[in-house]
Enzyme design. Structure first.
Site, PDB file in Angstrom:
ATOM      1  N   ASP A  27     -29.031 -12.052   6.579  1.00  0.00           N
ATOM      2  CA  ASP A  27     -29.816 -12.322   5.378  1.00  0.00           C
ATOM      3  C   ASP A  27     -31.308 -12.333   5.681  1.00  0.00           C
ATOM      4  O   ASP A  27     -31.742 -12.869   6.703  1.00  0.00           O
ATOM      5  CB  ASP A  27     -29.450 -13.698   4.810  1.00  0.00           C
ATOM      6  CG  ASP A  27     -28.363 -13.632   3.759  1.00  0.00           C
ATOM      7  OD1 ASP A  27     -28.132 -12.544   3.208  1.00  0.00           O
ATOM      8  OD2 ASP A  27     -27.737 -14.673   3.487  1.00  0.00           O
ATOM      9  N   ASP A  73     -28.117 -17.020   4.996  1.00  0.00           N
ATOM     10  CA  ASP A  73     -29.071 -18.129   4.936  1.00  0.00           C
ATOM     11  C   ASP A  73     -28.395 -19.404   4.453  1.00  0.00           C
ATOM     12  O   ASP A  73     -29.010 -20.472   4.421  1.00  0.00           O
ATOM     13  CB  ASP A  73     -30.294 -17.783   4.093  1.00  0.00           C
ATOM     14  CG  ASP A  73     -29.966 -17.374   2.665  1.00  0.00           C
ATOM     15  OD1 ASP A  73     -28.777 -17.424   2.278  1.00  0.00           O
ATOM     16  OD2 ASP A  73     -30.906 -17.001   1.917  1.00  0.00           O
ATOM     17  N   SER A  74     -27.108 -19.313   4.133  1.00  0.00           N
ATOM     18  CA  SER A  74     -26.298 -20.505   3.882  1.00  0.00           C
ATOM     19  C   SER A  74     -26.261 -21.412   5.104  1.00  0.00           C
ATOM     20  O   SER A  74     -25.866 -22.581   5.000  1.00  0.00           O
ATOM     21  CB  SER A  74     -24.872 -20.104   3.494  1.00  0.00           C
ATOM     22  OG  SER A  74     -24.337 -19.164   4.406  1.00  0.00           O
ATOM     23  N   LYS A 100     -29.533  -8.089   4.527  1.00  0.00           N
ATOM     24  CA  LYS A 100     -29.144  -8.301   3.143  1.00  0.00           C
ATOM     25  C   LYS A 100     -30.277  -8.999   2.408  1.00  0.00           C
ATOM     26  O   LYS A 100     -30.871  -9.937   2.938  1.00  0.00           O
ATOM     27  CB  LYS A 100     -27.868  -9.137   3.038  1.00  0.00           C
ATOM     28  CG  LYS A 100     -27.419  -9.398   1.582  1.00  0.00           C
ATOM     29  CD  LYS A 100     -26.055 -10.033   1.506  1.00  0.00           C
ATOM     30  CE  LYS A 100     -26.061 -11.487   1.854  1.00  0.00           C
ATOM     31  NZ  LYS A 100     -26.831 -12.322   0.887  1.00  0.00           N
ATOM     32  N   GLU A 109     -21.785 -12.122  -6.400  1.00  0.00           N
ATOM     33  CA  GLU A 109     -21.452 -13.548  -6.281  1.00  0.00           C
ATOM     34  C   GLU A 109     -21.375 -14.205  -7.648  1.00  0.00           C
ATOM     35  O   GLU A 109     -22.290 -14.087  -8.465  1.00  0.00           O
ATOM     36  CB  GLU A 109     -22.484 -14.277  -5.409  1.00  0.00           C
ATOM     37  CG  GLU A 109     -22.175 -15.748  -5.233  1.00  0.00           C
ATOM     38  CD  GLU A 109     -23.047 -16.446  -4.203  1.00  0.00           C
ATOM     39  OE1 GLU A 109     -22.874 -17.665  -4.015  1.00  0.00           O
ATOM     40  OE2 GLU A 109     -23.896 -15.777  -3.579  1.00  0.00           O
ATOM     41  N   GLU A 139     -31.528 -10.404  -1.694  1.00  0.00           N
ATOM     42  CA  GLU A 139     -31.070 -10.729  -3.039  1.00  0.00           C
ATOM     43  C   GLU A 139     -31.970 -10.074  -4.082  1.00  0.00           C
ATOM     44  O   GLU A 139     -33.171  -9.887  -3.856  1.00  0.00           O
ATOM     45  CB  GLU A 139     -31.090 -12.250  -3.239  1.00  0.00           C
ATOM     46  CG  GLU A 139     -30.180 -13.006  -2.289  1.00  0.00           C
ATOM     47  CD  GLU A 139     -30.262 -14.518  -2.488  1.00  0.00           C
ATOM     48  OE1 GLU A 139     -30.947 -14.964  -3.433  1.00  0.00           O
ATOM     49  OE2 GLU A 139     -29.640 -15.253  -1.699  1.00  0.00           O
TER      50      GLU A 139
END
Length: 276
Positions: free
Chosen positions: A82, A43-44, A112, A181, A114
């Protein structure tokens, strides 16, 4: 050999895993050809592809669109996508629906998400639905406001213990791998030893089982100051700017296109004479 979630897990303790972000077909194809183990449709993309200030504005439709493009360029790399902000935080059923779309429409091979133990019900439900899950601990960009900014995580004893507990919980819930991270190197090494699934570090030191970087960072496409953990593996941004400038100069001066870039008529004079 095709990279899968099985080969990912089998690599732990045997070989270091390589992962890079990818957001389009052409870049994914180049990475795949060079043997990168996994492509992360992160999602970056909200920041490096769409110009948002953070990842929070990225939608599920954005992720599906970019993931499908990456999947078309990857024949051997594992494609991980993501789950964007608020696509898995609301409920387990909504998590399943959204992850299912990333798999079916985006052609992702894993998702993925978080967060730690709090999201283990979602992880378990996804694994039961045969959707492989990669976890993400430490600096979790979707929680940037709650974290008070982009800061190193796990620096105190209590925070370090929480990260270790969350890593164990995600492993127990069925995650096949885990991104760490912005975590102190010694803590990342401890977590990597404690769990049986591979850890992928980004700003987490050399003792993780693999590494991931945002490709625009590692190739110098971003003019902004890169994080401490980024190494520039190429000056691609500089080369692109030089090429764009040269193109502009040649077009304006009339030196491009030259004769070798043009098509000709077999009997030019005769054809042109017939035009009216």
């Amino acid at each position: 050999m095709k990279n899968t979630v099985i080969t990912f897990r089998q690599a732990k303790g045997r070989e270091k895993l390589t992962m890079l972000t990818a957001y389009d077909y052409s870049t994914a194809r180049l990475m795949d050809q060079e043997g990168i183990n996994a492509l992360l449709v992160g999602d970056s993309l909200g920041m490096v592809m769409l110009g948002h200030p953070d990842t929070l504005s990225v939608t599920l439709e954005d992720m599906i669109h970019h993931c499908a493009a990456v999947a078309r360029g990857a024949s051997s790399a594992l494609v991980v996508c993501d789950m964007p902000f608020m696509s898995y935080q609301v409920s387990v059923p909504e998590t399943l629906r959204n992850a299912g779309r990333l798999i079916r429409e985006g052609r992702a091979q894993a998702v993925k998400l978080e967060g730690g133990a709090h999201f283990c019900p979602q992880v378990r439900a996804l694994v039961r639905a045969s959707i492989p899950v990669m976890g993400h601990l430490g600096l979790t960009p979707q929680s940037v406001h709650a974290l008070g900014g982009y800061k190193v995580q796990g620096k105190s004893a209590a925070a370090a213990q929480k990260l270790l507990d969350d890593a164990r919980a995600l492993e127990d819930a069925g995650a096949f791998s885990l991104v760490l991270e912005c975590v102190p190197a010694a803590l990342a090494a401890r977590i990597s030893r404690e769990i049986s699934i591979p850890t992928i570090g980004i700003g987490a030191g050399p003792d993780c089982d693999g590494q991931v970087l945002v490709w625009q960072d590692m190739l110098g496409l971003c003019d902004t100051l890169a994080p401490k953990f980024v190494k520039r593996f190429g000056a691609v941004g500089q080369a692109m700017r030089a090429a764009f400038a040269a193109y502009a100069r040649e077009v304006k001066s009339g030196t491009f296109p030259a004769q070798e870039h043009c098509y000709s008529l077999e009997d030019e004079a005769a054809v042109l004479e017939k035009l009216y």
